[in-house]
Scaffold this active site. Structure first.
Site, mmCIF file in Angstrom:
data_model
loop_
_atom_site.group_PDB
_atom_site.id
_atom_site.type_symbol
_atom_site.label_atom_id
_atom_site.label_comp_id
_atom_site.label_asym_id
_atom_site.label_seq_id
_atom_site.Cartn_x
_atom_site.Cartn_y
_atom_site.Cartn_z
ATOM 1 C CG ASP A 107 47.078 13.641 24.385
ATOM 2 O OD1 ASP A 107 45.942 13.225 24.130
ATOM 3 O OD2 ASP A 107 47.517 13.747 25.544
ATOM 4 C CE LYS A 152 45.272 9.075 19.367
ATOM 5 N NZ LYS A 152 46.250 9.806 20.203
ATOM 6 C CG ASN A 170 41.068 5.988 27.837
ATOM 7 O OD1 ASN A 170 40.264 5.883 26.929
ATOM 8 N ND2 ASN A 170 42.012 5.087 28.056
ATOM 9 N N GLY A 186 40.809 11.882 24.190
ATOM 10 C CA GLY A 186 40.283 13.228 23.914
ATOM 11 C C GLY A 186 40.862 13.637 22.579
ATOM 12 C CG HIS A 187 40.754 11.450 19.543
ATOM 13 N ND1 HIS A 187 40.546 10.305 18.827
ATOM 14 C CD2 HIS A 187 41.637 11.108 20.524
ATOM 15 C CE1 HIS A 187 41.260 9.316 19.347
ATOM 16 N NE2 HIS A 187 41.922 9.783 20.393
ATOM 17 C CD GLN A 213 43.605 5.340 24.979
ATOM 18 O OE1 GLN A 213 43.239 4.293 24.489
ATOM 19 N NE2 GLN A 213 42.733 6.303 25.255
#
Ligand code: GDP
Ligand code: IMO
Ligand code: MG
Length: 428
Positions: free
Chosen positions: A13, A16, A38, A40-41, A223
């Site tokens: 988080d 990115k 998994n 979330g951008h 990640q």
């Protein structure tokens, strides 16, 4: 040409999605190399917010090719949802979004296994996003997995049934959990139609040919390096190699072809899920960072744990990744803090160290903090590094010096344009 890499240097988080979306304009192809839904951008532009989970963050740039690489694990249900949302927004991804035949599929039962394993761990749980990531990579390394290319095979359904029944057997070993397989299975098979419409490629050939043709390629990490399966805070990690080495495995690119490695860090630290976090703040300052930074998970909505910047931790991930440029995001979150702290060392086992100990999950290290004056002003309207308040420049300079890596971009807000980019030629 070489392939440039963008990845997170902390526990995920770091921003990115925003940075990839901004830089994508300078590239021909953006490729995800590991992880799955998994991730979330978040991207923000034209007054709108988008959260991508499996689709690379270059998708909003006209004409740009996006590739879901072989190292990614794909849940057809979440991918379909994401693509339906893009279609509703009028984004034409046809012939612009490619998927690796060798990427592995997340089955509904992988998610159930994730949930059952976490429930069985109780207070020891990883804090997984429960998207089925761990069980899918387990089947990959256990040589049981089903790959995207398999959906075109005549015996695909047979493969699915065989793996699914294996999973149902495994689930019996755990305390029972609630699930509705038939319903989820129907959705899963229906979603495969969307997947079948995406061009499938042998991504290792595809990407190497693109590089041979002089195409500019950017690898997008998911990640963060501290969640890497080998080097992260094991077992409180994800199940893939999130570091630069993962680009080689996750896309089929040789190590010598890695170009710039752009490492992203927040101006402070966050973590979501369980596991060690040396600079975590359990007080009002931690709560303030969460509130001012809007620190709630983009995938699960969970509150993120917050703390000060941790230089030994960053030093470690810069080393692992071969970072050539640093990007500092969310600097604006610190705008109104009178004092900002940074950990420069740890006290551990009666000594001071600047290395992360092996048993970080068992022992607690005490960070040694350095104090910095805050700048106590908004950064709105600032478009150049030179215009930053003195205290803010000093904070960034201290990071550069202690980490021996140049800061080439600073993000001052979630929106695409809120980014200061250093004129690298002028700086040297
Ligand atoms: P990612 O997973 O690394 O792409 O990051 P996430 O999207 O999960 O979390 C980053 C959050 O911070 C998102 O809500 C972004 O919109 C937001 N964000 C990114 N850069 C900045 C910034 O410079 N300032 C602020 N205030 N928010 C930012
Ligand atoms: P992006 O790409 C932050 C964390 C989970 C959990 C651990 C294992 O948005 O930065 P998993 O679902 O992989 O079994 O979870 O890793 N985690 C993330 N934390 N950002 C992410 O992705 C994450 N993906 C997984 O919270 O602690
Ligand atoms: Mg995220």
């Amino acid at each position: 040409m070489n392939i440039d890499v963008i990845l997170g240097l902390q526990w995920g988080d770091e921003g990115k999605g925003k940075i990839v979306d901004y830089l994508a304009e300078q590239y021909d192809l953006v490729a995800r190399f590991q992880g799955g839904p998994n991730a979330g951008h978040t991207l923000k532009f034209d007054g709108q917010k988008f959260v991508l989970h499996t689709v690379p963050s270059g998708i909003f740039r006209d004409g740009l090719i996006n590739l879901i690489g072989n190292g990614v694990v794909v849940d057809p249900i979440t991918l379909k949802k994401e693509l339906d949302q893009l279609e509703a927004l009028g984004i034409n991804y046809s012939q612009r979004l490619f998927i690796a035949k060798k990427a592995h599929l997340i089955l509904p039962t992988h998610r159930y296994l994730d949930a059952a394993a976490e429930a069985a761990k109780g207070v020891e749980k990883i804090g997984s996003t429960l998207k089925g990531i761990g069980p899918t990579y387990m089947d990959k390394t256990g040589r049981n997995g089903i790959r995207v290319g398999d959906i075109l095979l005549p015996n695909f359904e047979e493969k699915y049934r065989s793996l699914c029944s294996k999973h149902l057997g495994l689930l019996k070993m755990y305390p029972p959990i609630d699930f509705h397989l038939q319903e989820e299975e129907e959705k899963w098979f229906a979603s495969l139609d969307t997947l079948r419409r995406l061009p499938q490629v042998n991504s290792e050939y595809y990407i190497n040919q693109a590089l041979d043709q002089g195409k500019r390629v950017l690898a997008e990490g998911a990640q963060g390096s501290m969640l890497d399966i080998d080097f992260g805070t094991y077992p409180f990690v994800t199940s893939s190699n999130t570091v630069t080495a993962g680009v080689c495995n996750g896309l089929g690119v040789a190590p010598g072809r890695i170009g710039e490695v752009i490492g992203i860090t927040k101006a402070y630290t966050t973590r979501v899920g369980s596991g060690p976090f040396p600079t975590e703040l359990h007080d009002a300052t931690g709560e303030r960072l969460r509130a001012e930074g809007g620190e709630f998970g983009a995938t699960t909505g969970r509150p993120r744990r917050c703390g000060w910047l941790d230089l030994p931790q960053l030093h470690y991930t810069i080393m692992l990744n071969g970072v050539t440029q640093l990007v500092v995001t969310k600097i604006d979150v610190l705008n109104h803090f009178e004092e900002i702290q940074v950990a420069t060392k740890y006290r551990y086992d009666g000594q001071q160290t600047d290395q992360l100990p092996y048993d970080l999950c068992e022992v607690s290290v005490e960070p040694v903090f350095e104090r910095h004056a805050g700048w106590m002003q908004s950064l709105d309207g600032i478009t150049e590094f030179q215009e930053l308040p003195e205290a803010c420049s000093a904070y960034l300079k201290a990071m550069e010096q202690q980490l021996q890596t140049p800061v080439t971009m600073v993000s001052t807000g979630p929106e695409r344009q809120k980014l200061l980019v250093k004129d690298v030629e002028a700086a040297v």
